[in-house]
Design a protein around this motif. Structure first.
Motif, PDB file in Angstrom:
ATOM      1  N   LEU A   1      10.085  13.047 -23.074  1.00 25.88           N
ATOM      2  CA  LEU A   1       9.503  13.994 -22.121  1.00 25.88           C
ATOM      3  C   LEU A   1       8.640  15.057 -22.788  1.00 25.88           C
ATOM      4  N   ALA A   2       8.665  15.107 -24.119  1.00 25.48           N
ATOM      5  CA  ALA A   2       8.029  16.212 -24.845  1.00 25.48           C
ATOM      6  C   ALA A   2       6.542  16.353 -24.526  1.00 25.48           C
TER       7      ALA A   2
ATOM      8  N   HIS B   1       6.569  28.482 -33.844  1.00 23.91           N
ATOM      9  CA  HIS B   1       7.368  29.267 -32.909  1.00 23.91           C
ATOM     10  C   HIS B   1       7.228  28.714 -31.490  1.00 23.91           C
ATOM     11  N   ALA B   2       5.996  28.403 -31.095  1.00 22.67           N
ATOM     12  CA  ALA B   2       5.756  27.847 -29.760  1.00 22.67           C
ATOM     13  C   ALA B   2       6.410  26.475 -29.636  1.00 22.67           C
ATOM     14  N   ARG B   3       6.366  25.706 -30.742  1.00 19.08           N
ATOM     15  CA  ARG B   3       6.973  24.370 -30.712  1.00 19.08           C
ATOM     16  C   ARG B   3       8.484  24.472 -30.548  1.00 19.08           C
TER      17      ARG B   3
ATOM     18  N   LEU C   1       5.201  16.490 -30.275  1.00 20.09           N
ATOM     19  CA  LEU C   1       4.346  17.661 -30.088  1.00 20.09           C
ATOM     20  C   LEU C   1       3.413  17.842 -31.282  1.00 20.09           C
ATOM     21  N   ARG C   2       3.953  17.613 -32.486  1.00 17.63           N
ATOM     22  CA  ARG C   2       3.135  17.731 -33.692  1.00 17.63           C
ATOM     23  C   ARG C   2       2.096  16.629 -33.770  1.00 17.63           C
ATOM     24  N   VAL C   3       2.516  15.382 -33.496  1.00 14.59           N
ATOM     25  CA  VAL C   3       1.610  14.239 -33.591  1.00 14.59           C
ATOM     26  C   VAL C   3       0.461  14.353 -32.593  1.00 14.59           C
ATOM     27  N   GLN C   4       0.776  14.809 -31.373  1.00  9.96           N
ATOM     28  CA  GLN C   4      -0.240  14.899 -30.317  1.00  9.96           C
ATOM     29  C   GLN C   4      -1.000  16.231 -30.342  1.00  9.96           C
TER      30      GLN C   4
END
Length: 325
Positions: free
Chosen positions: A171-172, A130-132, A120-123
């Protein structure tokens, strides 16, 4: 006709063999040699074969984790082999992998929250912490894991839990396609069933397409829509999973299925023991690569390399003989 999600055509991966004081190329290891197949949306294609047959190399080449030597790999009509770094990043948001070994594929220094949240961070998805975290909690729930495990590290998890973390990580980014590289091979039998059921449920819920790699053709019968049987870097047979498992058309597939235990005596197959070891991909047999272990081999098998030919609806085999098995 529905366009293919993934199309692989004439894929090759040859590794150079270098020798001498001033190393020069003296040969090649033909890990994957002229492989072609396609995968439709929401379809699972199983890739079966012995260890060393080239299954993992095919899976990693499709995602360009390994650079193919030649051939076409098209995802949703776009040639993956020509993508630059930015193009690959976009592609890998749509195509992910679940690795075979959950013990080595997870960073031991990271927590479950960090591992699943890394894509999620990389993309650039859910940049807010918080959302992550909410997204990570949702992903863990989707693979039947408790949010109480967020701060655990891989060493504190069981093998099945580690593999579920690996699946959640894949799946992230909401991919459309997943390469599952022997995802249950290193797990206990009871845990294998749980992970297989999980993958089936996720495929149905998320409409995933999948390349499912395994040496266990019996597992594939429950997971795959179609099966491709690979030997020494070549596809020997490909067709609907039920047809492959109930009426194999290639001697190699017949031998693989004969080794599958069946508790029903009326349905047991005659055990076929293949003689010798799988040949070296650095020096494969001439003609049909399976001929040195095939009980049906004839003289022509040493001279002619068989091509895939139709034996039924969407069912193909690479064998010169039409009277076997």
């Amino acid at each position: 006709m529905t366009p293919s999600l993934l199309q692989v055509k004439n894929l090759r991966k040859w590794y150079e063999i270098r020798r001498g004081v001033l190393p020069r190329v003296v040969g090649h290891v033909r890990a994957v040699d002229d492989v072609s197949f396609d995968i439709q949306p929401n379809e699972v294609l199983g890739l079966a074969g012995e260890s060393g047959s080239g299954k993992t190399t095919i899976g990693r080449s499709v995602l360009r984790l390994i650079e193919p030597s030649s051939g076409l790999i098209a995802f949703k009509g776009e040639d993956v082999t020509g993508l630059d770094a930015n193009g690959l990043r976009r592609f890998r948001r749509q195509a992910q992998i679940v690795f075979q070994d959950p013990y080595s594929s997870l960073d031991p220094r990271m927590t479950v929250e960090q591992i699943v949240g890394e894509p999620l961070r990389v993309q650039g998805i859910a940049p807010d912490p918080h959302a992550r975290r909410q997204r990570v909690e949702s992903l863990l729930e989707s693979v039947s894991m408790s949010r109480q495990l967020l701060m655990r590290r891989p060493r504190e998890l069981s093998g099945g839990q580690r593999q579920r973390v690996g699946i959640a990580r894949a799946l992230a980014v909401d991919p459309e396609f997943i390469v599952a590289d022997e995802p249950v091979a290193s797990l206990d039998v009871s845990i294998q069933a749980q992970v297989i059921n999980l993958l089936q449920d996720l495929k149905a819920q998320l409409h995933l397409s999948m390349l499912f790699i395994s040496h266990d053709i019996a597992v594939m019968r429950h997971v795959a829509d179609r099966i491709a049987v690979v030997y020494l870097g070549k596809i020997m047979e490909i067709g609907p999973a039920r047809a492959i498992c109930e009426a194999p058309r290639h001697p190699y597939t017949e031998a693989l299925l004969s080794a599958v235990p069946n508790p029903d005596p009326s349905q047991r197959r005659q055990r076929i023991v293949l003689q010798g070891d799988i040949p070296s991909p650095a020096n494969p047999p001439t003609g049909c690569v399976f001929r040195t272990r095939c009980r049906y081999a004839i003289g022509e098998c040493a001279q002619t390399q068989p091509q895939l030919q139709s034996t039924g609806p969407k069912h193909y085999k690479a064998c010169l003989r039409n009277d076997v098995p």
